[in-house]
Design an enzyme around this catalytic site. Structure first.
Site, PDB file in Angstrom:
ATOM      1  N   GLY A   1      79.224  54.284  23.638  1.00 17.83           N
ATOM      2  CA  GLY A   1      79.192  55.479  24.480  1.00 17.83           C
ATOM      3  C   GLY A   1      77.788  56.047  24.513  1.00 17.83           C
TER       4      GLY A   1
ATOM      5  NE  ARG B   1      71.616  54.016  23.420  1.00 21.41           N
ATOM      6  CZ  ARG B   1      71.838  53.237  24.487  1.00 21.41           C
ATOM      7  NH1 ARG B   1      72.569  52.149  24.375  1.00 21.41           N
ATOM      8  NH2 ARG B   1      71.301  53.530  25.645  1.00 21.41           N
TER       9      ARG B   1
ATOM     10  CE1 TYR C   1      84.588  50.885  17.416  1.00 23.67           C
ATOM     11  CE2 TYR C   1      85.523  48.976  16.279  1.00 23.67           C
ATOM     12  CZ  TYR C   1      85.180  49.634  17.450  1.00 23.67           C
ATOM     13  OH  TYR C   1      85.438  49.050  18.667  1.00 23.67           O
ATOM     14  CB  VAL C   2      88.496  55.216  15.786  1.00 28.74           C
ATOM     15  CG1 VAL C   2      89.979  55.328  16.111  1.00 28.74           C
ATOM     16  CG2 VAL C   2      88.133  56.121  14.600  1.00 28.74           C
ATOM     17  CB  ALA C   3      89.196  49.276  16.779  1.00 27.29           C
TER      18      ALA C   3
ATOM     19  CD  GLU D   1      86.112  58.013  25.359  1.00 25.62           C
ATOM     20  OE1 GLU D   1      86.566  58.301  26.491  1.00 25.62           O
ATOM     21  OE2 GLU D   1      84.891  57.965  25.096  1.00 25.62           O
TER      22      GLU D   1
ATOM     23  CG  ASP E   1      83.619  69.269  23.161  1.00 24.29           C
ATOM     24  OD1 ASP E   1      83.946  69.606  24.321  1.00 24.29           O
ATOM     25  OD2 ASP E   1      82.788  68.382  22.933  1.00 24.29           O
TER      26      ASP E   1
ATOM     27  CE  LYS F   1      84.549  66.288  26.029  1.00 23.01           C
ATOM     28  NZ  LYS F   1      83.410  66.435  26.958  1.00 23.01           N
ATOM     29  N   PRO F   2      90.568  64.770  26.059  1.00 22.42           N
ATOM     30  CG  PRO F   2      92.071  64.226  27.761  1.00 22.42           C
ATOM     31  CD  PRO F   2      91.026  65.229  27.384  1.00 22.42           C
TER      32      PRO F   2
END
EC number: 2.7.11.11
Length: 351
Positions: free
Chosen positions: A51, A57, A123-125, A128, A167, A169-170
């Protein structure tokens, strides 16, 4: 509610109180003496950008020694300064290194060099929630409720530490391999006793009191929860328009229209969360979060089981093994440049 049920609810609320008191002790220790400089850049192999943002980044990296994958947030110090985000950035790191909750992404390391600040997170694989929601269209109410319950518990935890998240939000909710939520991006989070005045957040999710430049408190997070639940169950947010100013007019008007498929319990909960009048907004009344937890829409929710991650998730993201990035979009790659001279040393001493 029978006597037994009332007693059970009472004792549950007592044990939550005890839990939060202990959690606050743990948090304050780390808040007062934050960890610093716990790794360095050459200990990681950089794999892929996950992202990008206005001053940095997030990259998938692999820790050379352990072989573990992490998400590394890289912030360009000069850009942070230019965009007047010094305070927000210092807040983010100081808060992340001090919190500990099942639905908050874990900060594993942080460090800085001449050019950049680095936050290395779990790390969340699963990617989002945003991308899954857009793909599926909308979530069923039980599906939305499963996620909403985790946010309620997370806000209960954060607010007990005097932290406002600001903050929701999806895009900031990642789905892990068990199908549970990991809240990420603490760039706007702030420790506040009482009220604060900063205008920040995402237009669709801003509470009316922020738009009206009033002092505001934790109740802005409960408003945002209302927006999130609506968006999860409808597939679009309750207030949307082409221009932020038009969105703001709708938010401040206090008028919400619900899709016909919303259950009456859901509509009732949302009317109480998307409540312009702060003296009536759920989460901000004398019973605090319990007005939300005890609401009919959450009647089937076992709060303890959610906290313990014992409830079966309605959806498990596809996962091809460690380092799989298929749940994230592709971004143009860019070399990380580190200057031979220190940039903005003074501004970030405490990072």
């Amino acid at each position: 509610m029978g006597n037994a049920a009332a007693a059970k609810k009472g004792s549950e609320q007592e044990s939550v109180k005890e839990f939060l008191a202990k959690a606050k002790e743990d948090f304050l220790k780390k808040w007062e003496t934050p960890s610093q400089n716990t790794a360095q850049l050459d200990q990681f192999d950089r794999i892929k950008t996950l992202g990008t943002g206005s001053f940095g980044r997030v990259m998938l990296v692999k820790h050379k020694e352990s072989g573990n994958h992490y998400a590394m947030k890289i912030l360009d110090k000069q850009k942070v300064v230019k965009l007047k985000q010094i305070e927000h950035t210092l807040n983010e790191k100081r808060i992340l290194q001090a919190v500990n909750f099942p639905f908050l992404v874990k900060l594993e390391f942080s460090f800085k060099d001449n050019s950049n600040l680095y936050m290395v997170m779990e790390y969340v694989a699963g990617g989002e929630m945003f991308s899954h929601l857009r793909r599926i269209g909308r979530f069923s109410e039980p599906h939305a409720r499963f996620y909403a319950a985790q946010i309620v518990l997370t806000f209960e935890y954060l607010h007990s530490l005097d932290l406002i998240y600001r903050d929701l939000k999806p895009e900031n909710l990642l789905i892990d391999q068990q199908g549970y939520i990991q809240v990420t991006d603490f760039g706007f989070a702030k420790r506040v006793k009482g009220r604060t005045w900063t205008l920040c957040g995402t237009p669709e999710y801003l509470a009316p009191e922020i738009i009206l430049s009033k002092g505001y408190n934790k109740a802005v997070d409960w408003w945002a929860l209302g927006v999130l639940i609506y968006e999860m169950a409808a597939g679009y947010p309750p207030f949307f328009a082409d221009q932020p100013i038009q969105i703001y007019e709708k938010i401040v008007s206090g008028k919400v229209r619900f899709p016909s498929h919303f259950s009456s319990d859901l509509k009732d909960l949302l009317r109480n969360l998307l409540q312009v009048d702060l003296t009536k907004r759920f989460g901000n009344l004398k019973n605090g979060v319990n007005d939300i937890k005890n609401h009919k829409w959450f009647a089937t929710t076992d709060w303890i089981a959610i906290y313990q991650r014992k409830v079966e998730a309605p959806f498990i993201p596809k996962f091809k093994g460690p380092g799989d990035t298929s749940n994230f979009d592709d971004y143009e790659e860019e070399e990380i440049r580190v200057s031979i001279n220190e940039k903005c040393g003074k501004e970030f001493t405490e990072f």
